[in-house]
Design an enzyme around this catalytic site. Structure first.
Site, PDB file in Angstrom:
ATOM      1  N   CYS A  22      -5.156  13.457   8.259  1.00 30.79           N
ATOM      2  CA  CYS A  22      -6.095  13.555   9.384  1.00 30.79           C
ATOM      3  C   CYS A  22      -6.043  14.941  10.007  1.00 30.79           C
ATOM      4  O   CYS A  22      -5.022  15.628   9.965  1.00 30.79           O
ATOM      5  CB  CYS A  22      -5.769  12.502  10.436  1.00 30.79           C
TER       6      CYS A  22
ATOM      7  N   ARG B 173     -10.820  14.879   8.018  1.00 25.91           N
ATOM      8  CA  ARG B 173      -9.766  14.868   7.007  1.00 25.91           C
ATOM      9  C   ARG B 173      -9.529  16.295   6.501  1.00 25.91           C
ATOM     10  O   ARG B 173     -10.467  17.109   6.418  1.00 25.91           O
ATOM     11  CB  ARG B 173     -10.149  13.969   5.824  1.00 25.91           C
TER      12      ARG B 173
ATOM     13  N   HIS C  61       0.474  10.422   6.958  1.00 29.95           N
ATOM     14  CA  HIS C  61       0.251  10.750   8.374  1.00 29.95           C
ATOM     15  C   HIS C  61       0.543  12.227   8.632  1.00 29.95           C
ATOM     16  O   HIS C  61       1.518  12.784   8.110  1.00 29.95           O
ATOM     17  CB  HIS C  61       1.152   9.904   9.267  1.00 29.95           C
TER      18      HIS C  61
END
Length: 408
Positions: free
Chosen positions: A376, A385, A307
Protein backbone atom coordinates in the site's frame (compact mmCIF):
# COMPACT_ATOMS: atom_id res chain seq x y z
CA UNK A 1 -9.90 75.55 76.98
CA UNK A 2 -7.20 77.07 79.13
CA UNK A 3 -8.76 78.90 82.09
CA UNK A 4 -8.25 82.67 82.30
CA UNK A 5 -5.97 84.04 85.02
CA UNK A 6 -7.42 86.07 87.96
CA UNK A 7 -6.48 89.70 88.20
CA UNK A 8 -3.55 90.68 90.34
CA UNK A 9 -4.41 92.43 93.55
CA UNK A 10 -2.27 95.39 92.71
CA UNK A 11 -3.57 95.69 89.17
CA UNK A 12 -0.09 95.49 87.72
CA UNK A 13 0.29 94.02 84.26
CA UNK A 14 0.56 90.29 84.11
CA UNK A 15 4.06 89.00 83.96
CA UNK A 16 5.64 91.77 86.09
CA UNK A 17 6.37 91.84 89.73
CA UNK A 18 4.25 94.16 91.84
CA UNK A 19 5.45 96.26 94.63
CA UNK A 20 3.58 94.43 97.35
CA UNK A 21 3.85 90.84 96.09
CA UNK A 22 4.57 88.45 93.26
CA UNK A 23 2.31 88.19 90.21
CA UNK A 24 0.11 85.19 89.52
CA UNK A 25 2.14 82.26 88.33
CA UNK A 26 5.90 82.19 88.60
CA UNK A 27 8.67 84.69 88.31
CA UNK A 28 10.43 84.89 84.92
CA UNK A 29 13.04 82.17 84.54
CA UNK A 30 15.33 84.16 82.32
CA UNK A 31 14.25 87.71 82.60
CA UNK A 32 11.49 89.75 81.10
CA UNK A 33 9.83 88.52 77.97
CA UNK A 34 10.26 84.78 78.65
CA UNK A 35 7.27 82.51 78.54
CA UNK A 36 6.05 81.06 81.83
CA UNK A 37 3.88 78.04 82.53
CA UNK A 38 0.27 79.10 82.66
CA UNK A 39 0.83 82.21 80.52
CA UNK A 40 -0.92 82.83 77.22
CA UNK A 41 0.47 84.01 73.92
CA UNK A 42 -1.38 86.99 72.55
CA UNK A 43 0.49 87.16 69.27
CA UNK A 44 3.88 88.00 67.94
CA UNK A 45 3.28 91.72 67.50
CA UNK A 46 1.16 93.76 69.91
CA UNK A 47 1.65 97.35 70.81
CA UNK A 48 2.43 97.93 74.40
CA UNK A 49 5.18 98.45 76.82
CA UNK A 50 6.46 94.85 76.27
CA UNK A 51 7.47 95.34 72.67
CA UNK A 52 6.84 93.15 69.65
CA UNK A 53 6.79 89.41 70.28
CA UNK A 54 6.98 89.81 74.07
CA UNK A 55 4.79 87.78 76.37
CA UNK A 56 2.45 89.83 78.48
CA UNK A 57 3.08 93.07 76.62
CA UNK A 58 -0.61 93.97 76.63
CA UNK A 59 -2.22 95.12 79.86
CA UNK A 60 -4.17 92.45 81.65
CA UNK A 61 -7.29 94.52 81.92
CA UNK A 62 -7.82 94.66 78.12
CA UNK A 63 -9.37 91.92 76.00
CA UNK A 64 -7.26 90.18 73.40
CA UNK A 65 -8.93 90.26 69.98
CA UNK A 66 -9.13 86.61 68.93
CA UNK A 67 -11.41 84.71 66.59
CA UNK A 68 -13.40 81.99 68.43
CA UNK A 69 -12.63 78.40 67.49
CA UNK A 70 -16.29 77.73 66.87
CA UNK A 71 -19.33 79.88 66.58
CA UNK A 72 -21.11 77.70 69.11
CA UNK A 73 -18.31 78.02 71.67
CA UNK A 74 -19.15 80.47 74.46
CA UNK A 75 -16.16 82.17 75.95
CA UNK A 76 -16.41 83.33 79.58
CA UNK A 77 -16.09 87.00 80.37
CA UNK A 78 -12.92 88.40 81.78
CA UNK A 79 -14.96 89.93 84.56
CA UNK A 80 -16.19 86.55 85.77
CA UNK A 81 -14.27 85.27 88.75
CA UNK A 82 -12.17 82.24 88.07
CA UNK A 83 -12.54 79.52 90.63
CA UNK A 84 -9.29 77.73 89.91
CA UNK A 85 -6.69 77.69 87.16
CA UNK A 86 -6.86 74.83 84.65
CA UNK A 87 -3.74 72.86 83.92
CA UNK A 88 -4.72 71.73 80.43
CA UNK A 89 -2.59 72.31 77.36
CA UNK A 90 -1.66 75.91 76.55
CA UNK A 91 -3.47 77.78 73.81
CA UNK A 92 -2.09 77.33 70.30
CA UNK A 93 0.38 79.92 69.16
CA UNK A 94 -1.70 80.75 66.08
CA UNK A 95 -4.37 82.39 68.23
CA UNK A 96 -7.03 79.67 67.93
CA UNK A 97 -8.77 78.31 70.99
CA UNK A 98 -9.16 74.60 71.81
CA UNK A 99 -12.59 73.04 72.25
CA UNK A 100 -14.09 73.35 75.63
CA UNK A 101 -14.33 70.14 77.57
CA UNK A 102 -11.79 68.13 75.49
CA UNK A 103 -10.57 66.36 78.62
CA UNK A 104 -12.86 65.28 81.38
CA UNK A 105 -12.86 62.81 84.20
CA UNK A 106 -14.14 59.82 82.14
CA UNK A 107 -12.41 60.69 78.80
CA UNK A 108 -15.72 60.58 76.95
CA UNK A 109 -14.18 62.06 73.81
CA UNK A 110 -11.51 59.38 73.68
CA UNK A 111 -14.11 56.63 73.93
CA UNK A 112 -16.18 58.12 71.15
CA UNK A 113 -13.11 58.42 68.95
CA UNK A 114 -12.12 54.80 69.60
CA UNK A 115 -15.58 53.51 68.71
CA UNK A 116 -15.71 55.55 65.51
CA UNK A 117 -12.27 54.37 64.42
CA UNK A 118 -13.21 50.77 65.12
CA UNK A 119 -16.38 51.07 63.08
CA UNK A 120 -14.48 52.70 60.23
CA UNK A 121 -11.88 49.89 60.23
CA UNK A 122 -14.63 47.26 60.26
CA UNK A 123 -16.37 48.90 57.30
CA UNK A 124 -13.12 48.90 55.32
CA UNK A 125 -12.52 45.16 55.75
CA UNK A 126 -16.19 44.23 55.36
CA UNK A 127 -16.67 42.93 58.88
CA UNK A 128 -18.59 43.97 61.97
CA UNK A 129 -17.10 46.44 64.42
CA UNK A 130 -16.39 45.07 67.90
CA UNK A 131 -18.63 46.43 70.61
CA UNK A 132 -16.93 48.85 72.99
CA UNK A 133 -16.07 47.34 76.31
CA UNK A 134 -17.86 48.81 79.32
CA UNK A 135 -15.95 50.44 82.08
CA UNK A 136 -12.92 52.66 82.22
CA UNK A 137 -9.66 52.74 80.28
CA UNK A 138 -8.21 49.68 82.04
CA UNK A 139 -11.26 47.57 81.13
CA UNK A 140 -11.06 48.68 77.49
CA UNK A 141 -7.36 47.83 77.27
CA UNK A 142 -8.01 44.40 78.77
CA UNK A 143 -10.82 43.78 76.29
CA UNK A 144 -8.60 44.93 73.40
CA UNK A 145 -5.83 42.50 74.42
CA UNK A 146 -8.33 39.66 74.72
CA UNK A 147 -9.90 40.54 71.35
CA UNK A 148 -6.55 40.54 69.51
CA UNK A 149 -5.06 37.47 71.22
CA UNK A 150 -4.92 35.35 68.02
CA UNK A 151 -3.51 37.98 65.69
CA UNK A 152 -1.80 41.33 65.49
CA UNK A 153 -5.06 43.14 64.84
CA UNK A 154 -8.77 42.70 65.38
CA UNK A 155 -10.26 39.58 63.90
CA UNK A 156 -12.63 40.19 60.98
CA UNK A 157 -14.94 37.91 59.09
CA UNK A 158 -13.96 36.80 55.62
CA UNK A 159 -17.34 37.68 54.12
CA UNK A 160 -19.56 40.62 55.09
CA UNK A 161 -22.70 38.44 55.07
CA UNK A 162 -21.21 36.00 57.56
CA UNK A 163 -19.88 38.85 59.68
CA UNK A 164 -23.28 40.49 59.84
CA UNK A 165 -24.90 37.16 60.62
CA UNK A 166 -22.41 36.49 63.40
CA UNK A 167 -22.83 39.99 64.80
CA UNK A 168 -26.60 39.68 64.89
CA UNK A 169 -26.35 36.22 66.42
CA UNK A 170 -29.13 34.87 64.19
CA UNK A 171 -28.48 31.38 62.71
CA UNK A 172 -29.49 30.67 59.13
CA UNK A 173 -33.00 29.32 58.82
CA UNK A 174 -33.82 25.93 57.31
CA UNK A 175 -35.28 27.53 54.20
CA UNK A 176 -32.17 29.61 53.67
CA UNK A 177 -29.99 26.53 54.18
CA UNK A 178 -31.99 24.65 51.55
CA UNK A 179 -31.71 27.54 49.13
CA UNK A 180 -27.97 27.67 49.68
CA UNK A 181 -27.70 23.91 49.10
CA UNK A 182 -29.72 24.15 45.89
CA UNK A 183 -27.55 27.05 44.73
CA UNK A 184 -24.43 24.93 45.23
CA UNK A 185 -25.81 22.07 43.11
CA UNK A 186 -24.76 22.23 39.45
CA UNK A 187 -27.41 23.01 36.88
CA UNK A 188 -28.45 21.01 33.85
CA UNK A 189 -26.13 22.93 31.52
CA UNK A 190 -23.18 22.23 33.79
CA UNK A 191 -24.00 18.52 33.96
CA UNK A 192 -24.34 18.30 30.17
CA UNK A 193 -21.04 20.09 29.64
CA UNK A 194 -19.34 17.75 32.09
CA UNK A 195 -20.81 14.71 30.34
CA UNK A 196 -19.67 15.96 26.93
CA UNK A 197 -16.21 16.67 28.30
CA UNK A 198 -15.95 13.18 29.79
CA UNK A 199 -17.06 11.66 26.48
CA UNK A 200 -14.40 13.60 24.61
CA UNK A 201 -11.75 12.54 27.10
CA UNK A 202 -12.84 8.90 26.90
CA UNK A 203 -12.86 9.03 23.11
CA UNK A 204 -9.40 10.54 23.07
CA UNK A 205 -8.06 7.87 25.40
CA UNK A 206 -9.60 5.10 23.27
CA UNK A 207 -8.13 6.58 20.09
CA UNK A 208 -4.74 6.89 21.72
CA UNK A 209 -4.88 3.25 22.78
CA UNK A 210 -5.93 2.20 19.27
CA UNK A 211 -3.05 4.13 17.67
CA UNK A 212 -0.65 2.59 20.17
CA UNK A 213 -1.96 -0.86 19.31
CA UNK A 214 -1.71 -0.28 15.55
CA UNK A 215 1.74 1.31 15.48
CA UNK A 216 3.47 -0.62 18.22
CA UNK A 217 1.68 -3.63 19.65
CA UNK A 218 0.57 -5.03 16.28
CA UNK A 219 4.21 -5.02 15.13
CA UNK A 220 5.30 -6.76 18.29
CA UNK A 221 2.70 -9.50 17.90
CA UNK A 222 3.34 -9.90 14.15
CA UNK A 223 7.09 -10.22 14.64
CA UNK A 224 6.51 -12.89 17.27
CA UNK A 225 4.16 -14.89 15.05
CA UNK A 226 6.32 -14.49 11.93
CA UNK A 227 9.42 -15.49 13.82
CA UNK A 228 7.67 -18.55 15.21
CA UNK A 229 6.43 -19.55 11.73
CA UNK A 230 9.90 -19.17 10.19
CA UNK A 231 11.46 -21.21 13.00
CA UNK A 232 9.02 -24.08 12.58
CA UNK A 233 9.50 -24.01 8.82
CA UNK A 234 13.27 -24.28 9.13
CA UNK A 235 12.91 -27.10 11.67
CA UNK A 236 10.73 -29.04 9.23
CA UNK A 237 13.29 -28.56 6.48
CA UNK A 238 16.06 -29.70 8.77
CA UNK A 239 14.12 -32.82 9.78
CA UNK A 240 13.56 -33.74 6.10
CA UNK A 241 9.80 -33.37 6.32
CA UNK A 242 8.57 -32.77 2.81
CA UNK A 243 5.43 -30.94 1.82
CA UNK A 244 3.31 -31.43 -1.31
CA UNK A 245 3.69 -28.97 -4.16
CA UNK A 246 0.39 -27.30 -3.36
CA UNK A 247 -0.04 -25.56 -0.01
CA UNK A 248 -3.17 -24.79 1.98
CA UNK A 249 -4.21 -21.17 2.51
CA UNK A 250 -2.17 -19.69 5.31
CA UNK A 251 0.43 -22.43 5.18
CA UNK A 252 4.04 -21.31 5.06
CA UNK A 253 6.31 -22.77 2.41
CA UNK A 254 9.25 -20.37 1.86
CA UNK A 255 11.32 -17.51 3.34
CA UNK A 256 11.82 -14.08 1.75
CA UNK A 257 15.20 -12.34 2.23
CA UNK A 258 15.82 -8.69 1.35
CA UNK A 259 19.39 -8.12 2.63
CA UNK A 260 19.44 -4.36 1.98
CA UNK A 261 16.37 -3.82 4.19
CA UNK A 262 17.32 -6.54 6.73
CA UNK A 263 14.04 -8.33 6.07
CA UNK A 264 13.47 -12.05 6.70
CA UNK A 265 9.78 -13.00 6.50
CA UNK A 266 7.96 -16.30 5.96
CA UNK A 267 5.92 -16.67 2.76
CA UNK A 268 2.50 -18.24 3.16
CA UNK A 269 -0.10 -19.27 0.64
CA UNK A 270 -2.82 -16.71 -0.04
CA UNK A 271 -3.23 -13.02 0.74
CA UNK A 272 -5.78 -13.26 3.55
CA UNK A 273 -5.46 -10.27 5.84
CA UNK A 274 -6.27 -12.13 9.05
CA UNK A 275 -4.63 -15.47 8.31
CA UNK A 276 -1.46 -14.26 6.58
CA UNK A 277 -0.74 -10.53 6.30
CA UNK A 278 -1.73 -9.45 9.83
CA UNK A 279 0.56 -12.16 11.22
CA UNK A 280 3.61 -10.45 9.75
CA UNK A 281 3.96 -12.90 6.86
CA UNK A 282 4.17 -12.25 3.12
CA UNK A 283 1.30 -13.66 1.06
CA UNK A 284 1.56 -15.40 -2.29
CA UNK A 285 -1.04 -14.60 -4.95
CA UNK A 286 -2.06 -18.23 -5.52
CA UNK A 287 -5.84 -18.19 -5.52
CA UNK A 288 -8.54 -17.42 -8.06
CA UNK A 289 -7.96 -15.08 -10.97
CA UNK A 290 -4.87 -13.60 -9.27
CA UNK A 291 -3.03 -16.88 -9.11
CA UNK A 292 0.63 -16.48 -10.02
CA UNK A 293 3.44 -18.92 -10.68
CA UNK A 294 5.66 -20.55 -8.06
CA UNK A 295 9.39 -19.76 -7.94
CA UNK A 296 10.39 -23.14 -9.39
CA UNK A 297 8.25 -22.65 -12.51
CA UNK A 298 10.19 -22.48 -15.77
CA UNK A 299 8.43 -19.20 -16.67
CA UNK A 300 6.01 -16.96 -14.91
CA UNK A 301 5.58 -14.16 -12.39
CA UNK A 302 5.90 -14.92 -8.65
CA UNK A 303 3.59 -12.33 -7.04
CA UNK A 304 3.81 -11.39 -3.31
CA UNK A 305 1.88 -8.97 -1.06
CA UNK A 306 2.81 -7.53 2.34
CA UNK A 307 1.99 -4.73 4.78
CA UNK A 308 3.90 -1.47 4.49
CA UNK A 309 2.82 -0.24 7.92
CA UNK A 310 1.76 -2.09 11.10
CA UNK A 311 1.53 -5.86 11.60
CA UNK A 312 5.22 -6.44 11.12
CA UNK A 313 5.41 -4.07 8.07
CA UNK A 314 7.84 -6.26 6.04
CA UNK A 315 7.46 -4.07 2.90
CA UNK A 316 7.73 -0.67 4.57
CA UNK A 317 10.95 0.40 2.87
CA UNK A 318 10.77 -1.39 -0.48
CA UNK A 319 10.73 2.04 -2.13
CA UNK A 320 14.42 2.29 -1.16
CA UNK A 321 15.43 -0.62 -3.38
CA UNK A 322 17.58 0.24 -6.36
CA UNK A 323 18.11 -1.73 -9.61
CA UNK A 324 20.51 -4.61 -8.94
CA UNK A 325 19.61 -5.03 -5.21
CA UNK A 326 19.13 -8.78 -4.46
CA UNK A 327 15.83 -10.37 -3.44
CA UNK A 328 16.15 -14.03 -2.35
CA UNK A 329 13.41 -16.66 -1.99
CA UNK A 330 14.45 -19.67 0.11
CA UNK A 331 12.54 -22.92 -0.19
CA UNK A 332 13.09 -26.42 1.19
CA UNK A 333 15.52 -27.40 -1.60
CA UNK A 334 16.58 -24.24 -3.45
CA UNK A 335 17.59 -20.59 -3.23
CA UNK A 336 16.05 -18.38 -5.93
CA UNK A 337 17.97 -15.12 -6.38
CA UNK A 338 16.33 -12.13 -8.11
CA UNK A 339 17.72 -8.70 -8.99
CA UNK A 340 15.50 -5.64 -8.58
CA UNK A 341 14.85 -4.05 -12.03
CA UNK A 342 12.11 -1.39 -11.81
CA UNK A 343 9.47 0.24 -9.57
CA UNK A 344 6.00 1.67 -10.09
CA UNK A 345 5.50 4.21 -7.25
CA UNK A 346 1.73 4.62 -7.52
CA UNK A 347 -1.02 2.65 -9.21
CA UNK A 348 -4.66 1.76 -8.65
CA UNK A 349 -5.54 -1.21 -6.43
CA UNK A 350 -7.56 -2.62 -9.32
CA UNK A 351 -4.54 -2.72 -11.66
CA UNK A 352 -4.04 -6.49 -11.73
CA UNK A 353 -2.00 -6.36 -14.91
CA UNK A 354 1.12 -5.91 -12.79
CA UNK A 355 0.75 -9.61 -11.85
CA UNK A 356 0.55 -10.88 -15.43
CA UNK A 357 3.18 -13.39 -16.64
CA UNK A 358 4.73 -10.45 -18.51
CA UNK A 359 3.93 -7.60 -16.09
CA UNK A 360 2.62 -4.43 -17.68
CA UNK A 361 4.73 -1.41 -16.86
CA UNK A 362 7.70 -3.45 -15.66
CA UNK A 363 9.71 -3.04 -18.82
CA UNK A 364 9.75 -6.78 -19.53
CA UNK A 365 8.76 -7.71 -23.07
CA UNK A 366 9.36 -11.45 -23.20
CA UNK A 367 8.37 -14.36 -20.96
CA UNK A 368 10.73 -15.03 -18.09
CA UNK A 369 11.03 -15.80 -14.39
CA UNK A 370 9.97 -12.66 -12.58
CA UNK A 371 9.02 -11.56 -9.06
CA UNK A 372 6.51 -8.84 -8.14
CA UNK A 373 6.22 -7.17 -4.70
CA UNK A 374 3.01 -5.20 -3.97
CA UNK A 375 2.17 -2.99 -0.98
CA UNK A 376 0.00 0.00 0.00
CA UNK A 377 0.96 3.63 -0.50
CA UNK A 378 1.19 6.33 0.82
CA UNK A 379 2.27 5.20 4.24
CA UNK A 380 -0.46 4.50 6.79
CA UNK A 381 -3.08 4.43 4.02
CA UNK A 382 -4.38 1.88 1.49
CA UNK A 383 -5.46 4.31 -1.22
CA UNK A 384 -2.96 3.21 -3.87
CA UNK A 385 -0.46 0.43 -4.52
CA UNK A 386 3.30 0.46 -5.00
CA UNK A 387 4.89 -2.19 -7.25
CA UNK A 388 8.49 -3.45 -7.31
CA UNK A 389 9.71 -5.94 -9.98
CA UNK A 390 12.72 -8.21 -10.17
CA UNK A 391 14.19 -10.83 -12.53
CA UNK A 392 15.65 -14.18 -11.51
CA UNK A 393 19.43 -14.34 -11.99
CA UNK A 394 20.34 -17.49 -10.03
CA UNK A 395 18.80 -20.77 -8.88
CA UNK A 396 21.04 -22.41 -6.26
CA UNK A 397 20.38 -25.74 -4.52
CA UNK A 398 20.59 -25.68 -0.75
CA UNK A 399 23.17 -28.45 -0.88
CA UNK A 400 25.65 -25.93 -2.35
CA UNK A 401 25.20 -23.53 0.51
CA UNK A 402 23.86 -19.99 0.65
CA UNK A 403 24.16 -17.66 -2.31
CA UNK A 404 26.57 -14.74 -2.25
CA UNK A 405 23.68 -12.32 -1.65
CA UNK A 406 23.15 -13.83 1.82
CA UNK A 407 26.84 -14.07 2.72
CA UNK A 408 27.83 -10.57 3.59
Amino acid sequence: MTALRPEHETGAPYGRAAESGPSYGQQPYEGAGAWHEGQEWSGYEHPGDGGAGQVGAQPYGQRTQQTPYDATTVLPSYDEPASAPSYGPPAPRDGSMPLRGLVDDETVALRATDVGAARLAADRVGGAAPAPAPGGRAARRKAARRHGRRGNGPRTAERPAEAAETALGAPRSRMEARRAARAQKPGAAVLVSRLVGELFITTGVVMLLFVTYQLWWSNVRAHQEAGSAAKHLQQDWANGRREPGEFAPGQGFALLHIPKLDVVAPIAEGTSKTKVLDKGMVGHYGEGSLKTAMPDAKAGNFGLAGHRNTHGEPFRYINRLKPGDPIVVETQDTYFVYKMTSILPVTSPSNTSVLAPIPKGSGFTTPGRYITLTTCTPEFTSTYRMIVWGKMVEERPRSKGKPDALIS
